[in-house]
Design an enzyme around this catalytic site. Structure first.
Site, PDB file in Angstrom:
ATOM      1  N   CYS A 116      87.302 -26.060 -50.678  1.00 41.88           N
ATOM      2  CA  CYS A 116      88.324 -27.078 -50.965  1.00 41.88           C
ATOM      3  C   CYS A 116      87.798 -27.949 -52.105  1.00 41.88           C
ATOM      4  CB  CYS A 116      88.657 -28.025 -49.811  1.00 41.88           C
ATOM      5  SG  CYS A 116      89.490 -27.226 -48.421  1.00 41.88           S
TER       6      CYS A 116
ATOM      7  N   CYS B 260      79.419 -18.644 -41.593  1.00 45.20           N
ATOM      8  CA  CYS B 260      79.146 -20.012 -42.049  1.00 45.20           C
ATOM      9  C   CYS B 260      79.951 -20.985 -41.182  1.00 45.20           C
ATOM     10  CB  CYS B 260      79.559 -20.147 -43.519  1.00 45.20           C
ATOM     11  SG  CYS B 260      79.431 -21.843 -44.130  1.00 45.20           S
TER      12      CYS B 260
ATOM     13  N   CYS C 175      70.560 -24.492 -48.070  1.00 42.65           N
ATOM     14  CA  CYS C 175      71.125 -23.745 -46.948  1.00 42.65           C
ATOM     15  C   CYS C 175      71.296 -22.306 -47.402  1.00 42.65           C
ATOM     16  CB  CYS C 175      72.473 -24.306 -46.504  1.00 42.65           C
ATOM     17  SG  CYS C 175      73.135 -23.331 -45.113  1.00 42.65           S
TER      18      CYS C 175
ATOM     19  N   CYS D 176      73.783 -18.020 -44.155  1.00 43.62           N
ATOM     20  CA  CYS D 176      74.582 -16.788 -44.091  1.00 43.62           C
ATOM     21  C   CYS D 176      73.737 -15.559 -44.433  1.00 43.62           C
ATOM     22  CB  CYS D 176      75.817 -16.891 -44.983  1.00 43.62           C
ATOM     23  SG  CYS D 176      75.481 -17.558 -46.597  1.00 43.62           S
TER      24      CYS D 176
HETATM   25  S1  SF4 Z   1      74.635 -21.097 -47.757  1.00 38.03           S
HETATM   26 FE1  SF4 Z   1      75.960 -19.793 -46.560  1.00 38.03          FE
HETATM   27  S2  SF4 Z   1      75.844 -20.628 -44.453  1.00 38.03           S
HETATM   28 FE2  SF4 Z   1      75.013 -22.201 -45.828  1.00 38.03          FE
HETATM   29  S3  SF4 Z   1      76.741 -23.541 -46.262  1.00 38.03           S
HETATM   30 FE3  SF4 Z   1      76.647 -22.002 -47.892  1.00 38.03          FE
HETATM   31  S4  SF4 Z   1      78.021 -20.338 -47.268  1.00 38.03           S
HETATM   32 FE4  SF4 Z   1      77.581 -21.622 -45.467  1.00 38.03          FE
END
Ligand code: SF4
Length: 463
Positions: free
Chosen positions: A2, A390, A439, A442
């Site tokens: 978004c 995610c 992060c 995923c």
């Molecule tokens: S890195 Fe992967 S799990 Fe982490 S916020 Fe982004 S899409 Fe989601």
């Protein structure tokens, strides 16, 4: 994903918000909305609908709003482009929403996912089938608890929320409050030029509308602007930032900066990292899958001294495949790409793609390249294998829908009809971005929510 935007100042609010949202259109195509504060009637005015931002301008009420905005009737406005993560694709809540539960009224636009929104709804005793409504009710509930102090309410949000959010609140004072969650999963930036306050998910949107020097909202930071003064706060539970690596790979524009890192440079370095893994295969040319494969393909081809050929042509009017609703996805994949046949006949190709989710796009592209006469089709993937869902704002399907879920690269290549598939490594990806923490859940399955396993999170979302 978004996209969110805001403006408060001396300019034409409606025009500026439309411009900011147009520059964020790549972050969501399913719906768009704008809420403005009408200074004369002391109420919010909302214009929203399905589809892209330009559809808003075709609505009957848009003409009046546009005229009134140019005359200076509105002061303060926020906007949103929608990509669905919860609440379904069509007919769900279109943001910005207006929350009117007595006392302070406000409008809310947010980017992210509240994974535990059903639990929060139970706790605060509201009925809501969408995380944006629950987030709005939670802010309202907390601001009541903190004697109408909405900044204090936003400061305490992270104590309740499991997920990720960047948000904008427009109050009926009017005042704009912007915030990023303590992990800073999603981007948010702002610019204050005299009395003009601009906010956008991405720095590129601020640059495009000539908003002047921008700053990024820090992870866990909350900023309040009332037209005169800008105040900054930090959320009580600020911890280690975990910005989403997929913003660098796919979502953000290459001309944006996220956490001080140029998305373009990160993508280029991802290509260089991938180049180091291309061993034991002979190729004549590197072919990017446009658009997000282009910059890594450049980094890769320059590192290996290979010819870069734009042999896959994209129909830009088909939109972005990843954020297309499932019902339209196969049509988009079929019509979106075509091959320049005389450039690939008899050639050994290394196709560079940002990621493989279900494999639908690559399956189609490999068969098109072979039909066009390519003698070999290898695939270089900028991301490591996608293996886990995610819960922080990206609609990554369940593990059993992910092609790399339980398969080794050789098996993935066989399913895609390719000669080989070479994935980037988690280490290489981290090195390419160059931040101390990111992060990558995923790819790794390691989520930054203390004490919660993948199963806990899946059960929370399914509940
Ligand atoms: S890195 Fe992967 S799990 Fe982490 S916020 Fe982004 S899409 Fe989601």
């Amino acid at each position: 994903m978004c996209g969110i935007a805001a403006y408060m100042g001396r300019g034409d609010h409606f025009r500026i918000l439309v411009e900011l949202l147009l520059e964020l259109q790549h972050r969501g195509q399913e719906a768009a909305g704008i809420v403005l504060f009408d200074m004369e009637a002391k109420r919010f005015v909302r214009l929203a609908g399905s589809g892209v931002v330009s559809n808003l301008l075709l609505k009957d009420s848009a003409r009046n709003i546009s005229i009134e905005s140019a005359q200076g009737r509105y002061y303060g406005g926020i906007g949103h482009v929608r990509y669905a993560t919860t609440g379904g694709y069509w007919g769900a809540v279109i943001q910005p929403i207006i929350v009117n539960t007595g006392g302070l009224n406000f409008s809310l636009a947010f980017n992210g996912t509240i994974a535990n929104y059903r639990l929060i709804a139970d706790e605060i005793r509201v009925k809501a089938s969408n995380d944006s409504r629950v987030l709005g009710y939670l802010i309202s509930e907390l601001s009541r608890e903190y004697r109408g102090d909405i900044v204090e309410a936003v400061r305490h949000l992270s104590e309740y929320v499991i997920g990720g959010y960047s948000l904008i609140v427009l109050t009926n004072e009017p005042r704009i409050i912007i915030a990023r969650d303590p992990a800073g999963y999603r981007p948010l930036s702002y610019s204050l030029q005299g009395e003009d306050f601009y906010v956008a998910s991405e720095t590129a949107a601020l640059e495009a509308v000539d908003a002047g020097e921008w700053s990024e909202v820090k992870s866990g930071e909350i900023i309040s602007f009332d037209g005169f003064s800008l105040e900054k706060y930090m959320t009580g539970s600020a911890g280690t930032p975990y910005p989403c690596v997929f913003e660098y790979i796919y979502f953000s524009r290459p001309d944006s900066v996220f956490n001080g890192v140029s998305v373009y440079e990160a993508r280029y370095r991802m290509g260089k990292e991938l180049a180091g893994l291309i061993n034991g295969i002979e190729v004549d040319m590197v072919v990017p899958v446009p658009d997000t494969g282009r910059i890594p393909a450049l980094g890769l081809s320059e590192t290996l001294g290979l010819h870069l050929e734009e042999a896959v042509i994209v129909n830009k009017y088909m939109g972005r495949g990843f954020i297309t609703p499932p019902s339209h996805r196969s049509m988009v994949v079929r019509l979106k790409y075509n091959i320049v046949r005389n450039r690939v006949i008899g050639k050994r190709i290394l196709l560079v793609e940002d990621s493989i989710v279900r494999g639908t796009t690559l399956n189609h592209l490999v068969s098109k390249l072979r039909y066009a006469g390519a003698s070999k089709v290898h695939i270089g993937v900028v991301s490591p294998p996608f293996k886990y869902p995610c819960f922080m704002g990206i609609d990554i399907p369940a593990k059993n829908e992910l092609i790399a879920g339980d398969l080794i690269p050789e098996e993935v290549a066989r399913r895609l009809g390719a000669d080989s598939v070479i994935y980037n490594t988690i280490e290489g990806l981290g090195k390419a971005v160059g931040l101390p923490s990111l992060c990558m859940a995923c790819f790794t399955g390691r989520y930054a929510f203390k004490g919660l396993s993948l199963e806990d999170l899946e059960n929370m979302v399914k509940r």
